[in-house]
Every structure is written in structure tokens, then in C-alpha cells.
Design a protein around this motif. Structure first.
Motif, PDB file in Angstrom:
ATOM      1  N   GLN A  26     -33.846   0.013  16.431  1.00  0.00           N
ATOM      2  CA  GLN A  26     -33.407   1.560  16.384  1.00  0.00           C
ATOM      3  C   GLN A  26     -33.913   1.926  17.522  1.00  0.00           C
ATOM      4  O   GLN A  26     -33.153   2.731  18.446  1.00  0.00           O
ATOM      5  N   GLU A  27     -35.026   1.726  18.103  1.00  0.00           N
ATOM      6  CA  GLU A  27     -35.737   2.452  19.275  1.00  0.00           C
ATOM      7  C   GLU A  27     -34.872   1.834  20.467  1.00  0.00           C
ATOM      8  O   GLU A  27     -34.749   3.001  21.416  1.00  0.00           O
ATOM      9  N   HIS A  28     -34.699   0.668  20.592  1.00  0.00           N
ATOM     10  CA  HIS A  28     -33.948   0.027  21.639  1.00  0.00           C
ATOM     11  C   HIS A  28     -32.322   0.363  22.007  1.00  0.00           C
ATOM     12  O   HIS A  28     -32.134   0.650  22.847  1.00  0.00           O
ATOM     13  N   PHE A  29     -31.656   0.312  20.877  1.00  0.00           N
ATOM     14  CA  PHE A  29     -30.141   0.235  20.701  1.00  0.00           C
ATOM     15  C   PHE A  29     -29.682   1.416  20.203  1.00  0.00           C
ATOM     16  O   PHE A  29     -28.517   1.849  20.688  1.00  0.00           O
ATOM     17  N   PHE A  30     -30.443   2.135  19.434  1.00  0.00           N
ATOM     18  CA  PHE A  30     -29.827   3.401  18.760  1.00  0.00           C
ATOM     19  C   PHE A  30     -30.893   4.679  18.850  1.00  0.00           C
ATOM     20  O   PHE A  30     -31.261   5.132  17.756  1.00  0.00           O
TER      21      PHE A  30
END
Length: 70
Positions: free
Chosen positions: A52-56
Motif C-alpha cells: 500500500q505505501e509503495h504502490f498506492f
């Protein structure tokens, strides 16, 4: 508790992010990521947060991953 990632897959399609992209980021084999998406092995919380933090970063964790009782 089981993690369902259908919403994650839908968001991946909208952004042209592949399972391989996520596997590479998490330093997993394609077999491992395939098992997570198919429910043969379970996502752990830390993995969900990293994805979540990296891609979204603009999405809430709960909007990508749902949980159901076993």
C-alpha cells in the motif's frame, strides 16, 4: 482471518501494476506472489502495508485488502 485482495487487483489493473512488479518490490518469486493472490498462502499485515505505501500511497489499506473469518 483470511485476506482478500480483489480490490487490490482491480486497483493494480487501473494503474498497470503487475503481480511481477509487486513480487520484485517484495523480493519474492512469482510463485510466492501467485500463492498470495490465489489464497494458497496468506498475506501478513506488514506485507500489505508495504504494498500500500509503495504502490498506492493515496489509498487506505482497508480499500485494498479486505478480511474475512476463516
Amino acid at each position: 482471518m483470511k485476506v482478500i485482495c480483489k480490490d487490490l487487483e482491480a486497483e493494480m489493473k487501473r494503474r498497470a501494476i503487475s503481480r511481477k512488479d509487486i513480487a520484485d518490490f517484495l523480493e519474492w518469486s512469482y510463485s510466492t506472489i501467485h500463492s498470495r493472490f490465489n489464497g494458497k498462502s496468506q498475506w501478513i499485515y506488514d506485507e500489505c502495508v508495504r504494498v500500500q505505501e509503495h504502490f498506492f500511497p493515496d489509498k487506505e489499506l482497508k480499500d485494498l485488502f479486505k478480511t474475512t473469518p476463516d
